[in-house]
Write a protein that holds these residues in place. Structure first.
Motif, PDB file in Angstrom:
ATOM      1  N   LEU A 112       0.826  -1.206   0.000  1.00  0.00           N
ATOM      2  CA  LEU A 112       0.000   0.000   0.000  1.00  0.00           C
ATOM      3  C   LEU A 112       0.861   1.258   0.000  1.00  0.00           C
ATOM      4  CD1 LEU A 112      -2.730  -1.118   2.570  1.00  0.00           C
ATOM      5  CD2 LEU A 112      -2.922  -1.048   0.082  1.00  0.00           C
ATOM      6  N   GLN A 113       1.935   1.247   0.790  1.00  0.00           N
ATOM      7  CA  GLN A 113       2.808   2.430   0.855  1.00  0.00           C
ATOM      8  C   GLN A 113       3.516   2.665  -0.466  1.00  0.00           C
ATOM      9  OE1 GLN A 113       5.452   1.979   4.249  1.00  0.00           O
ATOM     10  NE2 GLN A 113       3.754   1.350   5.561  1.00  0.00           N
ATOM     11  N   ALA A 114       3.914   1.591  -1.126  1.00  0.00           N
ATOM     12  CA  ALA A 114       4.656   1.739  -2.379  1.00  0.00           C
ATOM     13  C   ALA A 114       3.745   2.130  -3.541  1.00  0.00           C
ATOM     14  CB  ALA A 114       5.384   0.440  -2.707  1.00  0.00           C
ATOM     15  N   TRP A 115       2.510   1.654  -3.540  1.00  0.00           N
ATOM     16  CA  TRP A 115       1.636   1.826  -4.700  1.00  0.00           C
ATOM     17  C   TRP A 115       0.725   3.033  -4.615  1.00  0.00           C
ATOM     18  CZ3 TRP A 115      -0.082  -4.015  -5.162  1.00  0.00           C
ATOM     19  CH2 TRP A 115       0.989  -4.746  -5.686  1.00  0.00           C
ATOM     20  N   GLU A 116       0.320   3.407  -3.418  1.00  0.00           N
ATOM     21  CA  GLU A 116      -0.614   4.520  -3.316  1.00  0.00           C
ATOM     22  C   GLU A 116       0.137   5.844  -3.383  1.00  0.00           C
ATOM     23  OE1 GLU A 116      -3.055   3.835   0.123  1.00  0.00           O
ATOM     24  OE2 GLU A 116      -4.239   2.327  -0.944  1.00  0.00           O
ATOM     25  N   GLY A 117      -0.347   6.719  -4.215  1.00  0.00           N
ATOM     26  CA  GLY A 117       0.307   8.003  -4.401  1.00  0.00           C
ATOM     27  C   GLY A 117       1.392   7.987  -5.452  1.00  0.00           C
ATOM     28  N   THR A 118       1.581   6.838  -6.128  1.00  0.00           N
ATOM     29  CA  THR A 118       2.562   6.757  -7.207  1.00  0.00           C
ATOM     30  C   THR A 118       1.839   6.432  -8.507  1.00  0.00           C
ATOM     31  OG1 THR A 118       2.956   4.391  -6.824  1.00  0.00           O
ATOM     32  CG2 THR A 118       4.347   5.952  -5.631  1.00  0.00           C
ATOM     33  N   PRO A 119       2.376   6.851  -9.634  1.00  0.00           N
ATOM     34  CA  PRO A 119       1.700   6.582 -10.908  1.00  0.00           C
ATOM     35  C   PRO A 119       1.566   5.087 -11.166  1.00  0.00           C
ATOM     36  CG  PRO A 119       3.436   8.242 -11.173  1.00  0.00           C
ATOM     37  CD  PRO A 119       3.596   7.658  -9.802  1.00  0.00           C
ATOM     38  N   ALA A 120       0.435   4.691 -11.707  1.00  0.00           N
ATOM     39  CA  ALA A 120       0.216   3.292 -12.054  1.00  0.00           C
ATOM     40  C   ALA A 120       1.090   2.910 -13.244  1.00  0.00           C
ATOM     41  CB  ALA A 120      -1.253   3.056 -12.383  1.00  0.00           C
ATOM     42  N   PRO A 121       1.614   1.679 -13.271  1.00  0.00           N
ATOM     43  CA  PRO A 121       2.539   1.267 -14.336  1.00  0.00           C
ATOM     44  C   PRO A 121       1.799   0.859 -15.611  1.00  0.00           C
ATOM     45  CG  PRO A 121       2.238  -0.517 -12.790  1.00  0.00           C
ATOM     46  CD  PRO A 121       1.408   0.624 -12.281  1.00  0.00           C
ATOM     47  N   ASP A 122       1.567   1.817 -16.486  1.00  0.00           N
ATOM     48  CA  ASP A 122       0.956   1.511 -17.783  1.00  0.00           C
ATOM     49  C   ASP A 122      -0.372   0.777 -17.656  1.00  0.00           C
ATOM     50  OD1 ASP A 122       3.170   2.644 -19.082  1.00  0.00           O
ATOM     51  OD2 ASP A 122       4.272   0.760 -18.911  1.00  0.00           O
ATOM     52  N   PHE A 123      -1.226   1.228 -16.731  1.00  0.00           N
ATOM     53  CA  PHE A 123      -2.578   0.653 -16.633  1.00  0.00           C
ATOM     54  C   PHE A 123      -3.409   1.118 -17.821  1.00  0.00           C
ATOM     55  CE2 PHE A 123      -3.064  -0.066 -11.737  1.00  0.00           C
ATOM     56  CZ  PHE A 123      -2.173  -1.108 -11.824  1.00  0.00           C
ATOM     57  N   PRO A 124      -4.292   0.249 -18.348  1.00  0.00           N
ATOM     58  CA  PRO A 124      -4.467  -1.167 -18.013  1.00  0.00           C
ATOM     59  C   PRO A 124      -3.348  -2.027 -18.590  1.00  0.00           C
ATOM     60  CG  PRO A 124      -5.907  -0.572 -19.817  1.00  0.00           C
ATOM     61  CD  PRO A 124      -5.251   0.696 -19.385  1.00  0.00           C
ATOM     62  N   ASN A 125      -3.015  -3.112 -17.877  1.00  0.00           N
ATOM     63  CA  ASN A 125      -1.902  -3.958 -18.333  1.00  0.00           C
ATOM     64  C   ASN A 125      -2.287  -5.423 -18.513  1.00  0.00           C
ATOM     65  OD1 ASN A 125      -2.181  -4.570 -15.650  1.00  0.00           O
ATOM     66  ND2 ASN A 125      -0.053  -4.182 -15.081  1.00  0.00           N
ATOM     67  N   TYR A 126      -3.593  -5.710 -18.506  1.00  0.00           N
ATOM     68  CA  TYR A 126      -4.039  -7.038 -18.963  1.00  0.00           C
ATOM     69  C   TYR A 126      -5.454  -6.925 -19.507  1.00  0.00           C
ATOM     70  CZ  TYR A 126      -6.781  -7.793 -14.589  1.00  0.00           C
ATOM     71  OH  TYR A 126      -7.680  -7.720 -13.555  1.00  0.00           O
ATOM     72  N   PRO A 127      -5.736  -7.579 -20.613  1.00  0.00           N
ATOM     73  CA  PRO A 127      -7.090  -7.536 -21.174  1.00  0.00           C
ATOM     74  C   PRO A 127      -8.047  -8.377 -20.325  1.00  0.00           C
ATOM     75  CG  PRO A 127      -5.456  -8.223 -22.815  1.00  0.00           C
ATOM     76  CD  PRO A 127      -4.811  -8.315 -21.478  1.00  0.00           C
ATOM     77  N   ALA A 128      -9.267  -7.912 -20.183  1.00  0.00           N
ATOM     78  CA  ALA A 128     -10.286  -8.725 -19.523  1.00  0.00           C
ATOM     79  C   ALA A 128     -10.390 -10.076 -20.220  1.00  0.00           C
ATOM     80  CB  ALA A 128     -11.629  -8.008 -19.566  1.00  0.00           C
ATOM     81  N   GLY A 129     -10.565 -11.124 -19.431  1.00  0.00           N
ATOM     82  CA  GLY A 129     -10.653 -12.466 -19.992  1.00  0.00           C
ATOM     83  C   GLY A 129      -9.339 -13.202 -20.056  1.00  0.00           C
ATOM     84  N   THR A 130      -8.241 -12.587 -19.572  1.00  0.00           N
ATOM     85  CA  THR A 130      -6.938 -13.248 -19.506  1.00  0.00           C
ATOM     86  C   THR A 130      -6.566 -13.450 -18.036  1.00  0.00           C
ATOM     87  OG1 THR A 130      -5.648 -11.193 -19.502  1.00  0.00           O
ATOM     88  CG2 THR A 130      -6.265 -12.122 -21.649  1.00  0.00           C
ATOM     89  N   TRP A 131      -5.429 -14.132 -17.808  1.00  0.00           N
ATOM     90  CA  TRP A 131      -5.044 -14.479 -16.432  1.00  0.00           C
ATOM     91  C   TRP A 131      -4.155 -13.436 -15.767  1.00  0.00           C
ATOM     92  CZ3 TRP A 131      -7.376 -17.677 -13.369  1.00  0.00           C
ATOM     93  CH2 TRP A 131      -8.128 -18.726 -13.898  1.00  0.00           C
ATOM     94  N   GLY A 132      -4.187 -12.197 -16.244  1.00  0.00           N
ATOM     95  CA  GLY A 132      -3.460 -11.149 -15.553  1.00  0.00           C
ATOM     96  C   GLY A 132      -2.256 -10.652 -16.324  1.00  0.00           C
ATOM     97  N   PRO A 133      -1.520  -9.706 -15.750  1.00  0.00           N
ATOM     98  CA  PRO A 133      -0.367  -9.118 -16.444  1.00  0.00           C
ATOM     99  C   PRO A 133       0.780 -10.107 -16.619  1.00  0.00           C
ATOM    100  CG  PRO A 133      -0.515  -8.303 -14.185  1.00  0.00           C
ATOM    101  CD  PRO A 133      -1.760  -9.083 -14.425  1.00  0.00           C
ATOM    102  N   GLU A 134       1.556  -9.888 -17.672  1.00  0.00           N
ATOM    103  CA  GLU A 134       2.694 -10.774 -17.957  1.00  0.00           C
ATOM    104  C   GLU A 134       3.731 -10.743 -16.843  1.00  0.00           C
ATOM    105  OE1 GLU A 134       4.348  -9.776 -21.706  1.00  0.00           O
ATOM    106  OE2 GLU A 134       2.575 -10.368 -22.877  1.00  0.00           O
ATOM    107  N   ALA A 135       3.817  -9.638 -16.137  1.00  0.00           N
ATOM    108  CA  ALA A 135       4.802  -9.537 -15.060  1.00  0.00           C
ATOM    109  C   ALA A 135       4.554 -10.574 -13.971  1.00  0.00           C
ATOM    110  CB  ALA A 135       4.778  -8.131 -14.461  1.00  0.00           C
ATOM    111  N   ALA A 136       3.319 -11.055 -13.829  1.00  0.00           N
ATOM    112  CA  ALA A 136       3.029 -12.077 -12.823  1.00  0.00           C
ATOM    113  C   ALA A 136       3.715 -13.392 -13.162  1.00  0.00           C
ATOM    114  CB  ALA A 136       1.525 -12.276 -12.691  1.00  0.00           C
ATOM    115  N   ASP A 137       3.897 -13.681 -14.456  1.00  0.00           N
ATOM    116  CA  ASP A 137       4.609 -14.896 -14.853  1.00  0.00           C
ATOM    117  C   ASP A 137       6.082 -14.817 -14.465  1.00  0.00           C
ATOM    118  OD1 ASP A 137       2.317 -16.018 -15.977  1.00  0.00           O
ATOM    119  OD2 ASP A 137       2.649 -15.018 -17.888  1.00  0.00           O
ATOM    120  N   ALA A 138       6.654 -13.621 -14.572  1.00  0.00           N
ATOM    121  CA  ALA A 138       8.045 -13.442 -14.152  1.00  0.00           C
ATOM    122  C   ALA A 138       8.181 -13.571 -12.639  1.00  0.00           C
ATOM    123  CB  ALA A 138       8.557 -12.086 -14.621  1.00  0.00           C
ATOM    124  N   LEU A 139       7.146 -13.169 -11.902  1.00  0.00           N
ATOM    125  CA  LEU A 139       7.193 -13.238 -10.437  1.00  0.00           C
ATOM    126  C   LEU A 139       7.306 -14.676  -9.956  1.00  0.00           C
ATOM    127  CD1 LEU A 139       6.850 -11.710  -7.673  1.00  0.00           C
ATOM    128  CD2 LEU A 139       4.407 -12.220  -7.878  1.00  0.00           C
TER     129      LEU A 139
END
Length: 357
Positions: free
Chosen positions: A320-347
């Protein structure tokens, strides 16, 4: 309520309060809310409700673990490679933009529902099946989790927001196009988090938690993914065994393992041993009806305790501290109907993959 006398118990009556999640907006507000409530009610009269804990399949997790001799000996770092906990939704906001713009995926799902599933999966066997013993073990797990600082968030967490896409063959709008949502909203509708538990049972075994809206289907699952055999003697490699708890829908438990495929050659094939709750021939009880009955009976086993709520907020505070008040990273970053952003696969890492449910 206190001034009217509604909070005072007598010899032949009791007073209890049930508080819906999320309990607070962050750690500070949760602690303030606890103080306000405990100034009016004694601790044993306060029931913080999380309907996930009322689900039969969540309670069955403890039954499978601690009621069978074949699972618990394998439930540790010697045999488990990693654990995946998924709570996916195919729906969008459904008219709840006012709430969701303030909550987002972290407050709406991660801090409460997923943390409860995580603690039940990682906890040590309780000394007894009662409220204090079970909640003590859940708190020990949360205390053992390595804290994620705002500076380390990018290494341990991924956030996402859905754009326009297709769900069940129907086109759906992106999050920012939903009624009541700000045109440049930074609210995450998806979050994936890697947790490390620093204790003897789980040292070195990552727990991956993910939740999101407008994913391909509605499903909640806990998957215990075991290590591969130490020596690959069969051609084609060997997949990891998986013990999966389907919380909803199609409630049940499945075990995936390898077996020889019929024929002259030694070729392994993945097969699944499956148990479905409908085998009992009984309709599953509503989670809320179960929990509200427990509250009336004074049984707090399935209700988070104050210290448990505080520790869960501590674990997501870095996000929450890192994400709130900072610009969102290229939102939206996953199309509806998919399993989420590609960065989650790298995680999750190069030698692992998210289960496609």
């Amino acid at each position: 309520m206190q001034r009217s006398g509604l909070t005072t118990s007598t010899e032949d009556s009791w007073r209890r309060v049930v508080i819906e999640k999320p309990f607070g907006h962050d750690l500070e507000s949760a602690q303030e809310l606890n103080k306000i409530v405990e100034d009016v009610f004694p601790p044993d009269s306060i029931f913080r409700i999380d309907h996930y804990l009322g689900k039969e399949t969540v309670q069955n997790l403890m039954a499978i673990r601690f009621g069978n001799a074949i699972f618990e000996p394998l439930w540790n770092r010697s045999f488990v490679d990693h654990v995946q906990i998924t709570a996916a939704e195919d729906l969008g906001l459904e008219g709840r933009a006012g709430y969701y713009e303030e909550a987002g995926a972290v407050r709406d799902m991660l801090q409460n529902h997923l943390m409860q599933l995580f603690t039940l999966t990682a906890m040590e066997p309780p000394s007894a099946f009662d409220a204090d013993a079970i909640r003590d073990e859940k708190v020990k797990v949360l205390r053992s989790v390595r804290r994620v600082t705002p500076q380390d968030v990018d290494s341990f967490a991924v956030r996402g927001q859905y754009g326009p896409g297709v769900v069940d063959g129907e086109p759906v709008p992106g999050y920012r196009e939903e009624p009541g949502v700000q045109p440049e909203s930074p609210t995450p509708t998806y979050v994936a988090l890697k947790l490390q538990v620093d204790n003897w049972r789980w040292e070195g075994v990552p727990f991956f938690l993910r939740t999101g809206k407008r994913l391909p289907k509605k499903v909640t699952e806990i998957a215990v993914v075991f290590k591969r055999p130490p020596l690959g003697i069969f051609p084609g490699g060997m997949e990891r065994n998986v013990l999966a708890f389907r919380i909803q829908p199609d409630e049940g438990v499945s075990l995936k393992f390898s077996s020889k495929s019929p024929g002259q050659e030694m070729v392994l094939r993945e097969v699944v041993m499956d148990f479905r709750y409908d085998a009992f021939g009984a309709q599953l009880e509503s989670p809320y009806s179960r929990l509200l009955l427990d509250a009336m009976l004074g049984d707090a086993t399935l209700f988070p305790r104050e210290d448990e709520v505080d520790l869960a907020w501590q674990l997501v505070s870095g996000l929450l501290q890192a994400w709130e008040g900072t610009p969102a990273p290229d939102f939206p970053n996953y199309p509806a109907g998919t399993w989420g952003p590609e960065a989650a696969d790298a995680l999750i890492g190069p030698d692992r993959r998210w289960r496609r449910l």
